[in-house]
Design a protein around this motif. Structure first.
Motif, PDB file in Angstrom:
ATOM      1  N   ALA A   1       0.837  -1.217   0.000  1.00  0.00           N
ATOM      2  CA  ALA A   1       0.000   0.000   0.000  1.00  0.00           C
ATOM      3  C   ALA A   1       0.871   1.268   0.000  1.00  0.00           C
ATOM      4  N   PRO A   2       1.852   1.386   0.900  1.00  0.00           N
ATOM      5  CA  PRO A   2       2.705   2.586   0.815  1.00  0.00           C
ATOM      6  C   PRO A   2       3.540   2.648  -0.466  1.00  0.00           C
ATOM      7  N   LEU A   3       3.877   1.476  -1.009  1.00  0.00           N
ATOM      8  CA  LEU A   3       4.638   1.472  -2.263  1.00  0.00           C
ATOM      9  C   LEU A   3       3.782   2.034  -3.405  1.00  0.00           C
ATOM     10  N   ARG A   4       2.510   1.642  -3.460  1.00  0.00           N
ATOM     11  CA  ARG A   4       1.606   2.200  -4.482  1.00  0.00           C
ATOM     12  C   ARG A   4       1.497   3.711  -4.324  1.00  0.00           C
ATOM     13  N   ARG A   5       1.343   4.177  -3.079  1.00  0.00           N
ATOM     14  CA  ARG A   5       1.211   5.620  -2.844  1.00  0.00           C
ATOM     15  C   ARG A   5       2.483   6.358  -3.254  1.00  0.00           C
ATOM     16  N   ALA A   6       3.649   5.795  -2.880  1.00  0.00           N
ATOM     17  CA  ALA A   6       4.921   6.465  -3.188  1.00  0.00           C
ATOM     18  C   ALA A   6       5.162   6.509  -4.687  1.00  0.00           C
ATOM     19  N   LEU A   7       4.796   5.442  -5.384  1.00  0.00           N
ATOM     20  CA  LEU A   7       5.006   5.429  -6.837  1.00  0.00           C
ATOM     21  C   LEU A   7       4.010   6.371  -7.517  1.00  0.00           C
ATOM     22  N   ALA A   8       2.760   6.365  -7.048  1.00  0.00           N
ATOM     23  CA  ALA A   8       1.749   7.261  -7.626  1.00  0.00           C
ATOM     24  C   ALA A   8       2.171   8.714  -7.463  1.00  0.00           C
ATOM     25  N   ALA A   9       2.795   9.046  -6.330  1.00  0.00           N
ATOM     26  CA  ALA A   9       3.219  10.425  -6.076  1.00  0.00           C
ATOM     27  C   ALA A   9       4.341  10.839  -7.022  1.00  0.00           C
ATOM     28  N   ARG A  10       5.130   9.869  -7.490  1.00  0.00           N
ATOM     29  CA  ARG A  10       6.247  10.178  -8.391  1.00  0.00           C
ATOM     30  C   ARG A  10       5.819  10.268  -9.845  1.00  0.00           C
ATOM     31  N   LEU A  11       4.906   9.392 -10.243  1.00  0.00           N
ATOM     32  CA  LEU A  11       4.516   9.335 -11.650  1.00  0.00           C
ATOM     33  C   LEU A  11       3.686  10.572 -11.974  1.00  0.00           C
ATOM     34  N   SER A  12       4.033  11.288 -13.037  1.00  0.00           N
ATOM     35  CA  SER A  12       3.233  12.451 -13.401  1.00  0.00           C
ATOM     36  C   SER A  12       2.170  12.018 -14.416  1.00  0.00           C
ATOM     37  N   PHE A  13       2.576  11.757 -15.636  1.00  0.00           N
ATOM     38  CA  PHE A  13       1.597  11.385 -16.672  1.00  0.00           C
ATOM     39  C   PHE A  13       1.571   9.888 -16.935  1.00  0.00           C
ATOM     40  N   MET A  14       2.562   9.158 -16.386  1.00  0.00           N
ATOM     41  CA  MET A  14       2.609   7.720 -16.681  1.00  0.00           C
ATOM     42  C   MET A  14       1.595   6.977 -15.821  1.00  0.00           C
ATOM     43  N   PRO A  15       0.908   5.966 -16.382  1.00  0.00           N
ATOM     44  CA  PRO A  15      -0.087   5.240 -15.591  1.00  0.00           C
ATOM     45  C   PRO A  15       0.554   4.414 -14.479  1.00  0.00           C
ATOM     46  N   LEU A  16      -0.119   4.375 -13.353  1.00  0.00           N
ATOM     47  CA  LEU A  16       0.360   3.594 -12.208  1.00  0.00           C
ATOM     48  C   LEU A  16       0.158   2.108 -12.488  1.00  0.00           C
ATOM     49  N   PRO A  17       1.226   1.307 -12.427  1.00  0.00           N
ATOM     50  CA  PRO A  17       1.031  -0.134 -12.616  1.00  0.00           C
ATOM     51  C   PRO A  17       0.267  -0.741 -11.441  1.00  0.00           C
ATOM     52  N   THR A  18      -0.418  -1.864 -11.685  1.00  0.00           N
ATOM     53  CA  THR A  18      -0.960  -2.609 -10.552  1.00  0.00           C
ATOM     54  C   THR A  18       0.223  -3.244  -9.818  1.00  0.00           C
ATOM     55  N   ILE A  19       0.154  -3.272  -8.495  1.00  0.00           N
ATOM     56  CA  ILE A  19       1.231  -3.864  -7.695  1.00  0.00           C
ATOM     57  C   ILE A  19       0.596  -4.949  -6.829  1.00  0.00           C
TER      58      ILE A  19
END
Ligand SMILES: [Zn+2]
Length: 310
Positions: free
Chosen positions: A261-279
């Protein structure tokens, strides 16, 4: 239809060897036998072949296998069937697969330990779920990653060393470089980070997580640093390859959603226009290598049968 011969499966990691036999009509995976690697400075692989032959005898218990599969760690060249480099075992361009096949008198398939385990995860574990590019990340003592384009593994000698890419806050690494991801984000790296921050030894990352949940600031800092570093490395993977599915396995993945869960949040916060992968978490656990070895042995057996009938 004649009784089908068993399959001998050997998964050699950096410190342990796991062995099993797949028997019966469906060649189900039998219980795994685990032994420590005896030789760690074995450039030719002769000592390893000797130990593997002994383990094979033990696990086969007098039966004769129809085919075998061997997985080795480090850099392997499956086309040339050589162990190119293994830091932990000391192997250097060693012809271990053919030497073992000759010693056992059995046809033997050869694969990379992490890559083959990842193939098993895709085939029989967490699966691809329609993803175009999947990254299977194993976080344990170190960190390794395997990329797939649809169902095809990026199988290049030396690929997947995600643990040895530099990240902010990374430290001097046993590989000789500085800043490597695994120095702060592997299970061992998290435990060491906590010890540096708190001055208190800790058995492993599990205890760091428990202390973080109890509000220990040094544990929170060590855990957050690891999550941020993993997100940093995944950001590169998404940008470079368009990764749209990440499967997280290895010892640290036992933390489950406390990690994901924190990994998804941290990656989402970094990605600007790129889609968030499912983790998602890996499903097969510590036997993923043997499950993958079984798939390799079955494929070898099928190719030998089609040669025979040709
Ligand atoms: Zn390194």
């Amino acid at each position: 239809m004649p009784e089908r011969a068993p399959l001998l499966l050997l998964d050699v990691g950096g410190t342990d060897i796991k062995a099993a036999v797949a028997r019966g009509a469906g060649r189900e995976l039998g219980p795994a036998l685990r032994r420590g690697v005896l030789a760690h400075a074995d450039a030719s692989g002769d000592a390893l072949v000797g130990q593997l032959a002994g383990i094979a005898e033990e696990v086969l218990d007098g039966e004769r296998p129809g085919a075998a599969a061997l997985l080795l760690p480090g850099i392997v060249d499956t086309a040339r069937r050589r162990a190119v480099f293994s830091a932990n075992l000391g192997l250097r361009d060693a012809a271990v697969p053919d030497a073992l096949s000759a010693r056992l008198g059995v046809p033997l398939a050869f694969g990379h330990d992490v890559g083959t385990a990842a193939e098993a995860e895709l085939a029989e574990g967490a699966g691809r779920d329609g993803a175009a590019c999947t990254l299977a990340v194993v976080i344990g003592t170190g960190i390794a990653a395997t990329a797939f384009v649809e169902d095809t593994r990026v199988d290049v000698p030396g690929a997947g060393e995600l643990g040895h890419v530099p990240v902010p806050g990374g430290l001097a690494c046993s590989c000789g470089a500085t800043g490597c991801l695994e120095t702060i984000a592997s299970a061992a790296g998290i435990a060491r980070a906590y010890e540096r921050l708190s001055g208190t030894p800790v058995p492993g990352a599990k205890q760091v997580l428990e202390r973080a949940q109890a509000g220990d600031p040094a544990a929170v800092a060590a855990w957050d640093q690891a999550v941020e570093a993993l997100a940093f490395a995944l950001h590169w993977s998404v940008g470079l390859l368009g990764v749209d599915r990440v499967i997280v396995g290895g010892g640290l993945s036992e933390a489950g959603e406390e990690l994901l869960a924190p990994l998804r949040r941290a990656l989402a916060a970094r990605l600007s226009f790129m889609p968030l992968p499912t983790i998602v978490p890996a499903r097969l656990g510590g036997d993923a290598g043997l499950v993958g070895a079984r798939l390799l042995a079955l494929a070898l057996e099928a190719s030998l049968a089609s040669e025979d009938s040709a």
